[in-house]
Design an enzyme around this catalytic site. Structure first.
Site, short mmCIF file in Angstrom:
data_model
loop_
_atom_site.label_atom_id
_atom_site.label_comp_id
_atom_site.label_asym_id
_atom_site.label_seq_id
_atom_site.Cartn_x
_atom_site.Cartn_y
_atom_site.Cartn_z
N LYS A 36 0.81 -1.23 0.00
CA LYS A 36 0.00 0.00 0.00
C LYS A 36 0.84 1.27 0.00
O LYS A 36 0.35 2.36 -0.24
CB LYS A 36 -0.94 0.01 1.20
CG LYS A 36 -0.24 0.10 2.54
CD LYS A 36 -1.23 0.20 3.67
CE LYS A 36 -0.48 0.33 4.99
NZ LYS A 36 -1.31 0.41 6.15
N GLY A 40 9.85 -2.11 0.12
CA GLY A 40 11.01 -1.92 1.01
C GLY A 40 10.57 -1.75 2.46
O GLY A 40 11.32 -2.03 3.37
N GLY A 41 9.33 -1.24 2.63
CA GLY A 41 8.73 -1.20 3.97
C GLY A 41 9.47 -0.35 4.98
O GLY A 41 10.19 0.60 4.64
N GLY A 115 -4.47 -4.10 0.92
CA GLY A 115 -5.13 -5.39 0.74
C GLY A 115 -5.70 -5.92 2.04
O GLY A 115 -5.29 -5.50 3.12
N ILE A 179 15.60 1.54 19.60
CA ILE A 179 15.29 2.77 18.86
C ILE A 179 15.58 3.99 19.72
O ILE A 179 16.16 4.99 19.26
CB ILE A 179 13.84 2.73 18.32
CG1 ILE A 179 13.72 1.63 17.26
CG2 ILE A 179 13.41 4.09 17.76
CD1 ILE A 179 12.32 1.40 16.71
N GLU A 198 13.44 5.36 31.06
CA GLU A 198 13.16 3.93 30.84
C GLU A 198 12.51 3.37 32.10
O GLU A 198 13.03 3.52 33.21
CB GLU A 198 14.49 3.20 30.53
CG GLU A 198 14.43 1.69 30.59
CD GLU A 198 13.39 1.04 29.66
OE1 GLU A 198 13.41 1.35 28.46
OE2 GLU A 198 12.56 0.25 30.15
N ALA A 310 15.10 -6.70 10.58
CA ALA A 310 14.95 -6.84 9.13
C ALA A 310 15.52 -8.17 8.64
O ALA A 310 14.92 -8.83 7.78
CB ALA A 310 15.66 -5.68 8.45
N HIS A 433 45.51 -9.40 12.74
CA HIS A 433 46.02 -8.37 13.66
C HIS A 433 46.40 -7.12 12.89
O HIS A 433 47.01 -7.24 11.83
CB HIS A 433 47.25 -8.92 14.38
CG HIS A 433 47.89 -7.92 15.30
ND1 HIS A 433 47.35 -7.60 16.53
CD2 HIS A 433 49.01 -7.16 15.17
CE1 HIS A 433 48.11 -6.69 17.12
NE2 HIS A 433 49.12 -6.41 16.31
#
Ligand SMILES: Cc1cc2nc3c(=O)[nH]c(=O)nc-3n(C[C@H](O)[C@H](O)[C@H](O)COP(=O)(O)OP(=O)(O)OC[C@H]3O[C@@H](n4cnc5c(N)ncnc54)[C@H](O)[C@@H]3O)c2cc1C
Length: 456
Positions: A36, A40-41, A115, A179, A198, A310, A433
């Site tokens: 939609k 790649g989203g 869809g 994130i 947090e 991903a 190394h």
């Protein structure tokens, strides 16, 4: 309405959906993919790629600022956010073009539009009905918020934060997971005052405790405020900023509030339950072969409970295409998936934390190799460590790392855990190394009882 028939119909063209469509087409199956928005989203347009581009600009800013420490005279004149955005958008744009090129070359019908699952074998898009012998649900996830915390104006999620055109001077971030800490890192490098709130007792609470401790220490050094065990209570917005209240009664004022409290599955109103697919708090549970409870319907990626990454989506997509083609692929196990948090310093891990390993095994051995003994890390002036967790006398079951650029070592860590290597096996392999990669070899040498650049 006309019916179009395919071997596979994929709903959602993000990491999971597009990987599934490409692999299914490679295997000679007829494929339709419904998207939609943009192929790649989340990862390509609102997630991995744009955030890592910002983090790269942030790293360059830090290097300019700290150039004097390595004898390079430089001064940071400022951050041109519009130039940062063009660089970020350019990276996304080129990858998007490449992906469109891959689809152009593959025999996949891309159907643009929203869809829904109209029956167990049918996705409806506008006036088209796409009937599949197999249907793959890959609608992904969206940024969630907290009850009573409305997104808008100066209160935003990562979606809006990526589109900022002016740099704020101060930000409060609710949520100290991936994130949240990545945005904290970017903004701090750009000179913004940042405070993370947090609710749990530590940052990145899904990681081994040693990584949280070291990250908090590094963030304190960078003057990023970390309020752990602190609960958000409310926020007020005005023309000039936000006032964030915590349960403790404390208030924090800033230009913006970023809400980074996780991502929820995108499944509402898509007909899944009506078609008989079990949905649990929005998630679509599957068996280990990614079949839902309905024959012929699969679910992949962020929609399936577990790690939201991903590369998990890619692996799920490829797995399902091969499963449909009858190739009997190996299931993807969440505990074997490498995870990287790209803040400065970076975190990388795979497998079990020490606490998880203690639940699984009678006896566990660990070793923490301090990057202080690693030449390349000294050159980069980064502190950090590599921690190995093994079943006593057995294979390495967890690798946990922190340090600048350490994410690049996740590949070897992943092979080690997934091939169930013993420290003695890894110790026998040569690590070049001077690299940070040596730290993995050194940790294994030590755990195998023959430390080189570390104390026994
Ligand atoms: C800020 C941020 C940073 C991130 N950084 C990383 C990272 O560094 N590394 C990493 O591995 N992961 C990262 N992630 C997570 C990663 O982006 C997701 O795990 C991944 O995109 C999930 O892929 P997916 O295919 O399951 O879902 P998505 O990528 O969300 O794709 C779903 C797609 O389905 C489409 N869709 C939804 N509903 C419909 C419908 N009804 N009809 C048609 N199309 C529909 C959507 O438009 C979307 O394109 C990050 C995420 C965010 C938000």
């Amino acid at each position: 309405m006309s019916d179009d028939n395919f071997d596979v119909v994929v709903l959602g063209g993000g990491s999971g959906g597009y990987a599934c469509a490409l692999r299914a087409a490679q295997l000679g199956l007829s494929v339709a993919l419904v998207e939609k928005d943009k192929l790649g989203g989340t990862c390509l347009h609102r997630g991995c790629i744009p955030t890592k581009a910002l983090l790269h600009s942030a790293e360059v800013a830090d290097h300019v600022r700290d150039g004097g420490a390595v004898g390079v005279k430089a001064s940071l004149d400022g951050i041109d956010l519009s130039a940062v955005n063009s660089y970020k958008d350019g990276v996304v744009g080129r990858l998007y073009k490449g992906l469109q090129g891959l689809f152009g070359a593959a025999k996949i019908e891309i159907v643009e539009g929203s869809g829904r699952l109209a029956a167990k074998d049918t996705i409806e898009v506008g006036d088209r009905r796409l009937v599949g012998k197999h249907v793959v649900l890959a609608t992904g996830s969206y940024a969630r918020t907290l009850p009573g915390l409305e997104i808008g104006g100066r209160v935003m999620t990562s979606d809006q934060a990526l589109g900022l055109t002016d740099l704020p001077s101060s930000v409060v971030i609710i949520g100290g997971s991936v994130i949240g800490v990545e945005f904290a890192s970017v903004w701090r490098s750009f000179g913004v005052d940042v405070t993370i709130v947090e609710a749990l007792p530590r940052l990145v609470p899904a990681e081994d405790e040693v990584l949280s401790k070291n990250l908090e220490r590094a963030f304190r050094k960078r003057k990023i405020g970390c309020k752990t065990g602190a609960k958000f209570s409310s926020v007020e917005q005005s023309d000039s900023g936000v006032k964030v209240s915590l349960d403790s009664g404390e208030t924090l004022e800033a230009d913006l509030l970023l809400v980074a409290v996780g991502r929820a599955p995108a499944s509402e109103g898509l007909g899944f339950e009506e078609a008989g697919v079990t949905v649990d708090k929005g998630w679509v549970p599957t068996d280990e072969r990614l079949h839902t409870n309905v024959d012929g319907v699969f679910a992949i990626g962020d929609l399936v409970p577990g790690l939201q990454l991903a590369h998990r989506g890619f692996a799920h997509g490829i797995f399902v295409a091969e499963e449909i083609a009858g190739l009997e692929p190996m299931p993807i196990v969440d505990s074997g998936i490498p995870r990287i948090t790209y803040c400065n310093p970076e975190l990388a891990s795979v497998g079990l934390t020490e606490a998880e390993a203690k639940e699984h095994y009678d006896e566990v051995e660990t070793y923490e190799y301090n990057l202080g003994g690693n030449g390349r890390s000294q050159i980069l002036k980064t502190a950090g460590l590599v921690k190995l967790v093994r079943e006593k006398g057995g294979p390495i079951v967890g690798v946990h790392m922190i340090g600048e650029r350490i994410g690049e070592q996740a590949g070897e860590a992943s092979l080690t855990v997934n091939w169930e290597a013993y420290p003695e096996d890894v110790a026998a392999l040569l690590h070049p190394h001077p690299t940070q990669n040596e730290a993995l070899g050194e940790a294994s040498l030590a755990l195998a009882g023959k430390p080189l650049h570390s104390h026994a």
